[in-house]
Scaffold this motif. Sequence first.
Motif, short mmCIF file in Angstrom:
data_model
loop_
_atom_site.label_atom_id
_atom_site.label_comp_id
_atom_site.label_asym_id
_atom_site.label_seq_id
_atom_site.Cartn_x
_atom_site.Cartn_y
_atom_site.Cartn_z
N GLU A 288 44.77 -79.45 75.20
CA GLU A 288 45.44 -78.88 74.04
C GLU A 288 46.41 -79.83 73.37
O GLU A 288 47.11 -79.45 72.44
CB GLU A 288 46.12 -77.56 74.43
N LYS B 92 44.51 -77.95 80.97
CA LYS B 92 44.75 -77.22 79.73
C LYS B 92 45.74 -77.97 78.84
O LYS B 92 45.54 -78.10 77.63
CB LYS B 92 45.27 -75.82 80.03
N TYR C 184 52.44 -73.05 75.59
CA TYR C 184 51.19 -73.48 74.94
C TYR C 184 51.16 -73.11 73.46
O TYR C 184 50.61 -73.85 72.65
CB TYR C 184 49.97 -72.92 75.68
N ASN D 279 46.40 -75.95 84.74
CA ASN D 279 47.37 -76.14 83.67
C ASN D 279 47.50 -77.60 83.26
O ASN D 279 47.78 -77.89 82.10
CB ASN D 279 48.73 -75.57 84.05
#
Length: 175
Positions: free
Chosen positions: A97, A93, A65, A90
């Motif tokens: 992101e 996320k 990340y 995940n």
Amino acid sequence: MTESSLLKGKRILVVDDEQDILDVLTEHLSMCQVVTASTYEEAKRLLESRRFDVAVLDIMGVRGYDLLEIANQHDIPALMLTAHAFTPDNVIKSVKEGAAAYVPKEEISRIEDFLNDILIARAKGESPLVAWQKRLPRSYFQMRFGAAWEMADREFLDTLRTAIQSRSRAQKKQE
């Protein structure tokens, strides 16, 4: 134009802490100019000093990340490739992101397809997440996550849909 010809000569950074994964991806992407890194520090240096068409980033073991954030800063689309971090949280996320795709390592044999989708979407100014959802449909996640998926399914899909729409709007504003 075939998928391989779309990838021919593209500069791909592949980051993973497992040498066998680096070797497999290098072989699968032999039509590309593949550069590999096995540590966060090495990948960070490469992302900051060289130009890549796409980055393939492991999540665990290489601070994926953090690397995704660096790739985004340098306008390098990133595909998150994972085995142990393949969870609904995940996936969300990664999308939020800025990942172009989130792929389990069990799908590594189709890496050309996922990268091709990213390159085509980028050329058209579209979100690569639409094609990603077609390659890994809802039924895939139901099979993979089982009962946990069914309980989180609606919230997950709503969150994922919102994240994709938000990313699409942000991309359109940049144009």
